[in-house]
Design a protein around this motif. Structure first.
Motif, short mmCIF file in Angstrom:
data_model
loop_
_atom_site.label_atom_id
_atom_site.label_comp_id
_atom_site.label_asym_id
_atom_site.label_seq_id
_atom_site.Cartn_x
_atom_site.Cartn_y
_atom_site.Cartn_z
N ASP A 61 0.83 -1.20 0.00
CA ASP A 61 0.00 0.00 0.00
C ASP A 61 0.86 1.25 0.00
O ASP A 61 0.43 2.31 -0.45
N VAL A 62 2.07 1.13 0.54
CA VAL A 62 3.02 2.24 0.64
C VAL A 62 4.42 1.66 0.47
O VAL A 62 4.71 0.56 0.96
N ILE A 63 5.27 2.42 -0.21
CA ILE A 63 6.68 2.05 -0.30
C ILE A 63 7.48 3.18 0.32
O ILE A 63 7.38 4.33 -0.11
N LYS A 80 16.04 -0.58 -8.93
CA LYS A 80 14.95 -1.34 -9.55
C LYS A 80 13.68 -1.22 -8.72
O LYS A 80 12.58 -1.05 -9.25
N LYS A 81 13.81 -1.28 -7.38
CA LYS A 81 12.65 -1.16 -6.50
C LYS A 81 12.03 0.23 -6.60
O LYS A 81 10.81 0.37 -6.63
N ILE A 82 12.88 1.24 -6.65
CA ILE A 82 12.39 2.62 -6.77
C ILE A 82 11.65 2.79 -8.09
O ILE A 82 10.56 3.37 -8.14
N ASN A 83 12.21 2.27 -9.18
CA ASN A 83 11.57 2.38 -10.48
C ASN A 83 10.22 1.67 -10.51
O ASN A 83 9.25 2.16 -11.09
N PHE A 84 10.13 0.50 -9.87
CA PHE A 84 8.86 -0.21 -9.78
C PHE A 84 7.84 0.64 -9.03
O PHE A 84 6.69 0.77 -9.45
N ALA A 89 3.10 4.13 -8.77
CA ALA A 89 2.57 5.42 -8.31
C ALA A 89 1.93 6.20 -9.45
O ALA A 89 0.94 6.92 -9.25
N SER A 90 2.46 6.05 -10.65
CA SER A 90 1.91 6.78 -11.80
C SER A 90 0.51 6.31 -12.15
O SER A 90 -0.23 7.02 -12.84
N GLU A 91 0.12 5.15 -11.68
CA GLU A 91 -1.21 4.59 -11.95
C GLU A 91 -2.23 4.95 -10.86
O GLU A 91 -3.39 4.60 -10.97
N MET A 92 -1.78 5.66 -9.83
CA MET A 92 -2.66 5.97 -8.69
C MET A 92 -3.33 7.32 -8.88
O MET A 92 -2.85 8.16 -9.62
N ILE A 97 -1.08 8.78 -1.09
CA ILE A 97 0.24 8.66 -0.47
C ILE A 97 0.72 7.25 -0.75
O ILE A 97 0.13 6.28 -0.27
N PHE A 98 1.75 7.12 -1.57
CA PHE A 98 2.24 5.79 -1.91
C PHE A 98 3.74 5.69 -1.75
O PHE A 98 4.24 4.74 -1.15
#
Length: 153
Positions: A61-63, A80-84, A89-92, A97-98
């Motif tokens: 739900d949050v990174i 890689k985790k940040i890019n994921f 987030a771009s789809e929210m 707050i993600f």
């Protein structure tokens, strides 16, 4: 029996050099009702670790991207985790707050995270601010309540 709400699921992204600080944050969050995913405690021998990390990121739900001079310049898995997280987030919807950049100490915010207001965990009110953001996200998603930093029960 009342319908229990699921806890907020938080993924901690950090540099291996910051593992001790990430573990402290993990324990702090769990004591406040947050279901925190940390590779140190959630990965087991024999698992395909890349697949497990990808699934944990997808279910989050949050990174929280833990930042320090160690992570600011790290490439590879952390990036890689940040890019994921950025892709998800771009789809929210706007206002969700993600991604929360959380600085363990004074350091540069990576360029790809500069749109997100960071929290400084090294400052006196840092954990309190983080918990307020997590509480707001839990309310947005209808998750179980998150206890603020000064709440112990």
């Amino acid at each position: 029996m009342p319908d229990e709400k699921a806890p907020l699921k938080v993924f901690l992204c950090y540099a291996q050099a910051d593992a001790y600080k990430a573990r402290e944050l993990h324990n702090f969050l769990r004591k406040r009702g947050v279901d925190t995913w940390l590779d140190d405690t959630n990965l087991f021998p024999g698992q395909k670790w890349e697949a497990e990390i990808s699934m944990a990121l997808a279910r989050s739900d949050v990174i929280i991207v833990c930042l320090s001079p160690n992570s600011a310049n790290e490439t590879g898995q952390t990036q890689k985790k940040i890019n994921f997280a950025l892709k998800k987030a771009s789809e929210m919807s706007e206002g969700s707050i993600f991604i929360i950049p959380a600085r363990f100490e004074e350091c540069e915010i990576p360029f790809n995270l500069t749109d997100y207001l960071p929290v400084d965990l090294f400052k006196e009110d840092g954990r309190s601010k983080l918990m307020k953001a997590l509480k707001k996200r839990a309310l947005q998603l209808g998750r179980a309540p998150v206890r603020l930093a000064n709440e112990t029960t």
